[in-house]
Structures are given as C-alpha cells and as structure tokens.
Scaffold this active site. Structure first.
Site, PDB file in Angstrom:
ATOM      1  CG  HIS B 142      -1.934  -1.037   1.292  1.00  0.00           C
ATOM      2  ND1 HIS B 142      -2.800  -1.294   0.263  1.00  0.00           N
ATOM      3  CD2 HIS B 142      -2.218  -1.939   2.271  1.00  0.00           C
ATOM      4  CE1 HIS B 142      -3.590  -2.314   0.610  1.00  0.00           C
ATOM      5  NE2 HIS B 142      -3.254  -2.722   1.814  1.00  0.00           N
ATOM      6  CB  ALA B 143       4.402   2.021   0.711  1.00  0.00           C
TER       7      ALA B 143
END
Lengths: 216, 415
Positions: B142-143
C-alpha cells in the site's frame, strides 16, 4: 458541492449557421453529446446528439424539411435550461431530471462559463462516496435526532480515524443509515469498538466466533 | 536473464532471507501488523526440517538513494524526521502519525531493513544464486510514492521490481493479499515491462477501496494491470476458480522473466481485518498453482513475500510454511511439531494449532455461498473477456519484436 465544482470547461460551443453535417462530425470527433449554440456570444440554443440523429431518419420527431446541409439553427432547441456556477448540485440535478434533459449550459452574467451533464453528476457521486482515497466502508445506523452524527464523528476522531466521506443512504422517522469511508485498514476493529460503545454497525459484520486455537 | 548465466546451476535450491531485527520491530505495542510472524514461520520451518541452515541468507543493505527511485524526496525527508523523534504536525499529510501508521523512533531503519530483505531476495535470483527466494518480512504493497498507507511506509516490492526491470527483464507481480495492491499498481500503471495482478476482497467493502476490474493500466501498460475483486466470504473453490480463469492466461500472454508474489495471509477465514473465507487448504493449493506457473513460464524463478496476515500466530506462519513448501517441494507435516507449538504458546497467548491444515469443522459453510460463487465467476469471466483482445495484441507485439531481435542477432552473427 456546487455546479462550478463539477461542470466541464472549457466548453465547446458552435455557431447557429454551422451546417448540421459538420456539427455531427465535430460531435463524434470530440466525443461529446451536447453543444451550446452561441450567436455573437449570446446563448441562443442547444443541440444534442439525439437531435442530430433524427436528421434523415424515420424517427417520429424527424423533420423532413431539414437536411445535413441546413444550418443547425433549424434543429436546435431554443428554450434552454441553464444553471449558475453557484447552484447546489442537488438542485441542478433535479432540474435536469424534471425536464428529462441530458445537459445544461452554465451561465454567469450572460456568459457561457461551462456545461454540466449527467456524466458530471455521476462523477460527483463517485467522488462523494470517497472511493479513490484509501479507506474502508463503515455502515452505521443512528437514531434520527440532533447530535447523533456529531457524536459518531467525535468517536471516530478519538480513534484517530480520518473520515473520507459520509453518505446518507436511508432516512426514517427513527433511524438514519449512513455509509462512511474511513481511512483505516482495521475496519473490523473499529466496528467492534463502536459496537461496544453502543452503535448499530451494518458493515463490517461481526465475525462469527472462530473455532479458535485447538485445545492441547 | 541478462547478467546471470542461465545455464549455470544455482548454488541454492531456495533462499530464505532473514535477520532477527526484521521480526522484532513494531508500529505500536498492540498494532495488528506483527512482524514477529516472521520468527514463527522460520522456527516452524526449521523445527519441521523444511529449512536448511545454508538457505538462510542475511539481507544486503539498499544502494544509496535507492528509496528515491520510488518515493518522493519530501516524503522521505518526513519519514526521516519522525524517525529521529520529531513529531511535526504536517506528518499527517504524509499518512504518518495516523491510527494505521503511528510514528515511532527508528521507523525509517525498520522499514528500510524490510525493503533490503525483499530487494536481496530479488538480487539472489537475478544473480543466479537461486531460482526461488522467500522473504516474509516484506510485502508492503500500500505504500505510495508520496505517503504511507495501510501500515506500509516504503514499497519494498516496487524497489525489487525495479532491480529486475533495470536489467531489461519483464516482471509479473502477483498480489494474493486480501487487500488491493494499490501502491505497486500505481508505480507501474503505465509500464510495458511489468504486469501487476491483484486478487482481493472488493474495494466496495474493504480497504483501500480501489482494485476495480476496470483498472486496466494506461498507455503502454494498458491491459497490464489486472484486478480481480472478490466478494466477502469467498471460499477456497470459488477463489481458485477465479484464479484459474484469469491468472494463467494473463501470465502466459505477458511472458514474464520472473514472478514476484505478495502472499499476504489475510484471505484466510480467521483473519481479523478482512472478510474472505479461505482455509489453509485453499492457500496451499493457491501457492502450488503459482509454483507450477513459475516452472512453466519463468524457468522456476519466483520470489515470495509476506504482506497482510493479522492472525499472526495461528494462521500466518502456517500459510507461509505452505508457500515455502510449494517453492521447495518439501511437504509440511500434517501434525505440526510440538516443540514449535510450546515455544510460542506464551507469546501467542494460547495454544497454537496442532495441524498444518484446518479441520472441516473449523469452517462451516457460508450462508451466501451460491451468490458469492456466481458473482465471482461472472466477474472473472467478464475480466478475461475484456482482456483477451489486449492480451492477443501483446502476444503479437512480442512475437514480432522477437522476430526483429532474432533477425538482428543473425545479421550481427554473419558480419
């Protein structure tokens, strides 16, 4: 949300003397469905893809006297519903639906500043649901009384959960149902905590008691 | 493989990238993301005799400036500041200091080490030391380039993929986490040399909300972002059917040089953060399918990472033991070693499962099974129908590129 937030601009407008065939070609090329018609800067009509398609067809509203080389003024709708940039979008949407039309030119001090179409309203709906910002769905039923939503938002703030959107999905005399998008991965943990605080949570569901670790 | 000599025999069957500090950091004491899972799976594999001492490889640090290949300078600076103990108000705009990603001193060092582990796993395969590498510390999908999101600070997966594409290789990224792999997808959304595939619980319900099947990639990458959103309560067979409908054809059409798999363990039914309903049997069969596809398409070259998996004691170690098993062909014993169960009992706060797979009674049938299955089958079928013409174009382009390259080689050969 106001019309100016969702309207399309710059807007492609045409002159009243453009031949219908050229306007049809331009519409296909620009992938648009409505052109406001301007005569020396003044809004005199609007023409839609549906109007243009009747030309030369056996459509019940087709005008046998109008052909592709005639000017578009012969075909355009001259009674034009318009919106103002500061109209709330809910009001603009109900005007659109009431008159069963697909687009409204947006006018400010007599000038054409944009156009708002059914697609713009759909985009606004997606935007309002908050999808697009990383978030989790949370469905809550609240008592229909002052302060109920404020209380919920207060609890969410206390958990450090940012709210991406709030949508009312159902309103009854006693209960209002909301769908929120909340900026957290742990939606289930948040729901469990809110249930403990006495809230009615529709989603995420409570997990059935797991069989858990096996006995040794 | 451009640098490594593909004919050279790799020195290791498989590599397990590990360092103790990868298992000992936390975002906060009771945070659902528990890196200790990594120590549990390593201990489980060792105790069961499935992991050999020479296969455990320590990570090599990242290259200077490597994080900047994926992340914006302003964001990296903010992570550095909070890691030094500063608590600036504007950290919030970078997704830091939120409920999901609280700030802790040393955050940068901990997550940089995770990135180093994933990149090391990739590098071992690129260098031909092994064809298969596992690193369950990583999988922070998700970064985002400019912000932390969903427990993920740096995108280790994107960094690893860049190591491969820098050598001119084509990488297929397969994301099996219950959540959409939005960060990795975004980084490579317009790239012709990276295929991203994500199977996940539909964003209508679950974080992050994206991963619609109409997210297909853009420009040269059109058709190379593949998203298969699944209904809450999806069970083993429905999941595997959807996988079979889309994933093998996508991979064959793309023709990867190697495969990077994010094997988040949170599709499991017991996961507290997601609503999919797989069992260990389903996860095992899923990993075996992946291993078979790697054998078919990439000469067996694949890398597996962790990801989600928030039942850190009773599910994640068993799931990743199955992933390692699929990678090495070494069977996980049906009965898990008592020594392992006893060692971790206290940390787990209760007894650990006795068996590698779930028993039939652990998973009562889901009430909406038929609707869920029909919905998933329809989504998978429609997605492959949409992608079919795009895949055909890709296959044609690759064939003509190969013909041109072949002709060029022949010309060089005769001159």
């Amino acid at each position: 949300m106001l019309v100016r937030d969702i309207m399309t601009r710059p807007v492609v407008a045409i002159g009243p003397d453009e031949p219908i065939g050229d306007v049809t070609a331009l519409m296909a090329q620009r992938r648009l469905r409505h052109f406001p018609v301007l005569d020396e800067g003044r809004l005199v009509g609007i023409v839609s893809d549906r109007d243009l398609r009747t030309v030369g067809s056996r459509h019940p509203k087709a005008r046998p006297d109008v052909g592709v080389s005639d000017p578009v003024r012969a075909l355009m709708t001259t009674l034009v519903w318009t919106a103002h940039p500061l109209d709330p979008i809910d009001e603009a949407a109900s005007v659109l639906r009431h008159h069963a039309i697909g687009a409204m030119p947006v006018m400010e001090s007599g000038d054409l500043v944009g156009i708002v179409t059914a697609s713009d309203f759909l985009d606004a709906l997606v935007e309002m649901t908050g999808v697009g910002r990383a978030s989790t769905r949370l469905e809550v039923e609240l008592p229909n009384r002052p302060g109920a939503l404020a209380g919920l938002l207060d609890r969410l703030a206390a958990r450090g959960a940012n709210v991406a959107s709030v949508l009312t999905t159902r309103s009854e005399p006693d209960v209002v149902a909301f769908v929120l998008r909340v900026g957290t991965m742990d939606g289930r943990g948040l729901a469990r905590w809110l249930r403990e605080e006495g809230y009615e949570i529709g989603w995420p569901l409570e997990r059935e008691p797991s069989s858990g670790p096996e006995p040794t | 493989m451009s640098d490594a000599d593909p004919s050279a025999e790799p020195t290791l069957d498989a590599a397990f990238v590990y360092a103790p500090e990868l298992a000992s950091w936390t975002l906060s004491p009771d945070h659902p993301f528990k890196p200790v899972r990594l120590a549990l799976v390593k201990d489980l594999l060792e105790t069961a005799g499935l992991l050999h001492a020479d296969e455990v490889v320590a990570p090599t640090p990242l290259r200077p400036g490597e994080l900047g290949r994926v992340h914006d300078a302003a964001y990296l600076e903010m992570v550095a500041r909070v890691s030094r103990g500063e608590r600036p108000e504007e950290a919030y705009r970078f997704g830091l200091g939120t409920a999901d990603t609280p700030v802790v001193d040393g955050l940068h060092q901990s997550v940089e080490a995770v990135c180093a582990a994933t990149v090391t796993a990739m590098q071992l395969v690129l260098d031909g030391r092994t064809r298969r590498a596992a690193t369950f510390a990583g999988g922070l999908h998700h970064a985002m380039p400019d912000r932390a999101s969903g427990f993920c600070v740096y995108d280790d997966l994107a960094l690893a993929i860049l190591r491969a594409t820098d050598r001119g290789l084509r990488v297929a990224y397969l994301d099996l986490d219950a959540h959409h792999g939005d960060g990795v997808q975004q980084v490579f959304y317009d790239r012709a040399d990276v295929l991203t595939i994500s199977l996940h619980e539909s964003g209508r319900y679950l974080f992050p909300g994206t991963g619609h099947s109409y997210e297909l990639g853009t420009g040269e990458g059109r058709g190379l972002s593949v998203n298969l959103p699944l209904e809450p309560f999806t069970e083993d067979d429905s999941y595997l059917d959807a996988f079979d409908e889309v994933v093998p054809r996508a991979l064959r059409a793309f023709g990867p040089d190697l495969l990077l798999v994010q094997a988040g363990a949170d599709p499991h039914r017991d996961d507290p953060l997601a609503d999919l309903s797989l069992t260990l049997r389903g996860l095992r069969d899923l990993y075996r399918r992946v291993a078979a596809l790697a054998d078919e398409l990439t000469g067996g070259r694949w890398i597996v990472t962790g990801g989600g998996g928030y039942e850190a004691f009773s599910v994640a170690p068993r799931a990743w033991a199955q992933a390692w098993s699929a990678m090495t062909g070494r069977e996980v014993p049906d009965r898990l070693p008592d020594a392992w169960r006893h060692r971790w009992r206290e940390a787990a706060g209760g007894p650990l499962p006795e068996r590698a797979l779930d028993g039939p009674d652990d998973h009562p049938q889901q009430p909406r099974r038929q609707q869920v299955e029909e919905h998933n089958a329809a989504v998978a079928k429609r997605l492959s129908a949409v992608l079919e013409p795009i895949w055909r174009d890709h296959a044609t382009m690759r064939a003509s590129a190969a013909t041109r390259a072949g002709a060029a080689t022949r010309r060089e050969g005769t001159s």
